[in-house]
Design an enzyme around this catalytic site. Structure first.
Site, mmCIF file in Angstrom:
data_model
loop_
_atom_site.group_PDB
_atom_site.id
_atom_site.type_symbol
_atom_site.label_atom_id
_atom_site.label_comp_id
_atom_site.label_asym_id
_atom_site.label_seq_id
_atom_site.Cartn_x
_atom_site.Cartn_y
_atom_site.Cartn_z
ATOM 1 N N ASP A 69 74.251 4.779 -31.620
ATOM 2 C CA ASP A 69 74.758 5.401 -32.855
ATOM 3 C C ASP A 69 73.533 5.651 -33.728
ATOM 4 O O ASP A 69 72.874 4.712 -34.167
ATOM 5 C CB ASP A 69 75.731 4.425 -33.528
ATOM 6 C CG ASP A 69 76.264 4.942 -34.871
ATOM 7 O OD1 ASP A 69 75.697 5.913 -35.419
ATOM 8 O OD2 ASP A 69 77.233 4.348 -35.369
ATOM 9 N N TYR B 200 75.072 -8.453 -39.049
ATOM 10 C CA TYR B 200 75.975 -7.372 -38.691
ATOM 11 C C TYR B 200 75.246 -6.048 -38.541
ATOM 12 O O TYR B 200 74.543 -5.617 -39.443
ATOM 13 C CB TYR B 200 77.077 -7.163 -39.740
ATOM 14 C CG TYR B 200 77.893 -5.953 -39.381
ATOM 15 C CD1 TYR B 200 78.841 -6.031 -38.368
ATOM 16 C CD2 TYR B 200 77.669 -4.723 -39.976
ATOM 17 C CE1 TYR B 200 79.555 -4.927 -37.970
ATOM 18 C CE2 TYR B 200 78.381 -3.605 -39.588
ATOM 19 C CZ TYR B 200 79.327 -3.719 -38.587
ATOM 20 O OH TYR B 200 80.019 -2.612 -38.189
ATOM 21 N N LYS C 270 79.581 -2.944 -33.978
ATOM 22 C CA LYS C 270 80.003 -3.365 -32.640
ATOM 23 C C LYS C 270 79.198 -2.578 -31.607
ATOM 24 O O LYS C 270 78.622 -1.547 -31.913
ATOM 25 C CB LYS C 270 81.499 -3.110 -32.475
ATOM 26 C CG LYS C 270 82.363 -4.157 -33.174
ATOM 27 C CD LYS C 270 82.526 -5.418 -32.340
ATOM 28 C CE LYS C 270 83.245 -6.491 -33.128
ATOM 29 N NZ LYS C 270 83.061 -7.830 -32.607
HETATM 30 P P1 13P Z 1 80.356 1.843 -35.474
HETATM 31 O O1 13P Z 1 79.945 0.551 -34.743
HETATM 32 O O2 13P Z 1 81.015 2.798 -34.543
HETATM 33 O O3 13P Z 1 79.178 2.423 -36.189
HETATM 34 O O4 13P Z 1 81.472 1.451 -36.542
HETATM 35 C C1 13P Z 1 81.108 0.569 -37.546
HETATM 36 C C2 13P Z 1 82.154 0.267 -38.561
HETATM 37 O O5 13P Z 1 81.941 -0.605 -39.367
HETATM 38 C C3 13P Z 1 83.421 1.013 -38.572
HETATM 39 O O6 13P Z 1 84.219 0.615 -39.646
HETATM 40 MG MG MG Z 2 78.549 4.141 -36.848
HETATM 41 MG MG MG Z 3 80.240 3.736 -32.832
#
Ligand code: 13P
Ligand code: MG
Ligand code: MG
Ligand code: 13P
Length: 365
Positions: free
Chosen positions: A11, A228, A231
């Site tokens: 990302d 953090y 994900k």
């Molecule tokens: P991503 O991991 O896809 O960037 O999403 C992060 C997030 O906090 C969505 O609410």
């Molecule tokens: Mg993102």
């Molecule tokens: Mg993502």
């Protein structure tokens, strides 16, 4: 002919918010990949997206963990990040956790799944990509594909699959791995992989030949970064047909949506919705989590495809069910089981709130 299929994703900026990848970022990535193909570094490539994640699908002959290929991916993400910064996309460069490349992108933020194999006369591969979830999301479908005869009839009636498959499971907290054999060790296997936030299936092998049939990305960004950072939004390569499960047996688990970790702020449980690649635009509460699948036939390393596998109408009901499951979960708001248990949340104010209220906690009688 030996070929390596490498899928490296990151990302590097969301458009809008975390819901999608900007076309200019994808165009920049394609430009960079085209240059590498021209130079002969790659046999072929396909650049796509799943939600806000850029997916680089590459074929080459440099083997797994090739420094040249990993550097190519890293540089592509750096170039894409420049475009993301110019457009002021959300979280530009989000998954690039290091300032400088040091030989391998593993541990630096991007997700990686790679398999080197002898290309078969017909080499069918499916690349699964997920957004708003973590690597443990593959445990349930991989189990069904390679160990559950109610999903994969080939395990019962195909002579060349009847010997079963071996699962390499990683403990991402203790950094250990174990190989467990199906069918005879499925109860032991499920003890671990049912706890998908910690134990993740990395590799599946055909026991008769030792051939690698599936490879997932198991990076846990939160553990890498110690804070953090989103994900992992994992990928998984699955080879199909011949002495491996048929394409339909590989797609089948996703027809019954199941809950995975991720969704809003990486801190919730939600249904994994199978969608076409254009429909990987998680917008409702930044979700629900999505899975897409790109299918290819390989021809001397050339990527013939992709077919957008979840565009098929037979997944319409699964999408509807996933939407209904999303409504059930959303009713819980900030309560578990929608909200993740404390230790699995990627955002938390608990330490600050605890500190502030420490003096007001008194012993129970
Ligand atoms: P991503 O991991 O896809 O960037 O999403 C992060 C997030 O906090 C969505 O609410
Ligand atoms: Mg993102
Ligand atoms: Mg993502
Ligand atoms: P075809 O006869 O269409 O090749 O299908 C064979 C098969 O095994 C499908 O799962």
């Amino acid at each position: 002919m030996k070929v390596t299929l490498s899928v490296i994703k990151a990302d590097i900026g969301g458009y809008v918010g975390h819901s999608e990848t900007h076309p200019e970022v994808l165009a920049k990535a394609r430009e960079h990949m085209a240059g590498a193909k021209k130079q002969g570094l790659l046999i072929d490539y396909h650049v796509t997206k799943c939600g806000d994640d850029v997916q680089l699908i590459m074929t080459h002959q440099r083997g797994e963990d090739s420094e040249a290929i990993h550097k190519l991916a890293w540089d592509t993400f750096i170039e894409g990040t420049k475009v993301a910064k110019k457009l002021k996309l959300h979280g530009a460069g989000q998954d690039l956790l290091s300032d400088a490349f040091s030989g391998n992108v593993k541990g630096m933020g991007p997700g990686v799944a790679e398999i080197e194999f002898e290309e078969r006369p017909a080499e069918t591969v499916i690349i699964f990509m997920a957004d708003k979830t973590s690597s443990g999301a593959w445990n349930l479908p991989l189990y069904k594909i390679f160990a559950d005869p109610f999903n994969t009839i080939g395990l019962v009636i195909a002579e060349n699959m009847h010997g079963g498959f071996a699962f390499e499971v990683h403990d991402v907290k203790e950094h250990k791995k174990i190989i467990l054999n199906a069918p005879e060790e499925i109860y032991d296997l499920l003890v671990f992989i049912g706890a998908a936030s910690r134990y993740m299936i990395k590799t599946v092998r055909h026991r008769g030949t030792g051939d690698v049939v599936a490879m997932s990305s198991t990076q846990r960004l939160a553990l890498i970064a110690g804070r953090y950072v989103g994900k992992d939004d994992p990928v998984c390569i699955v080879r199909a047909q011949g002495h491996f499960p048929a394409v339909g047996e590989i797609m089948e688990p996703f027809a019954s949506p199941f809950f995975v970790e991720g969704w809003m702020r990486g801190s919730h449980m939600g249904p994994l919705m199978p969608v076409s690649i254009p429909d990987s635009t998680p917008t409702r509460f930044d979700g629900p989590p999505r899975v897409t699948a790109a299918g290819f036939q390989l021809s001397s390393g050339e990527l013939v495809g992709p077919r957008d596998m979840f565009a098929d109408k037979s997944f319409d009901l699964a999408r509807q069910q996933a939407n209904e499951m999303a409504y059930f979960m959303r009713r819980h708001g900030p309560f578990e089981p929608h909200r993740l248990p404390l230790e699995e949340m990627e955002y938390t104010t608990m330490p600050q709130v605890m500190k502030k209220l420490a003096g007001r906690f008194v012993d129970l009688d």
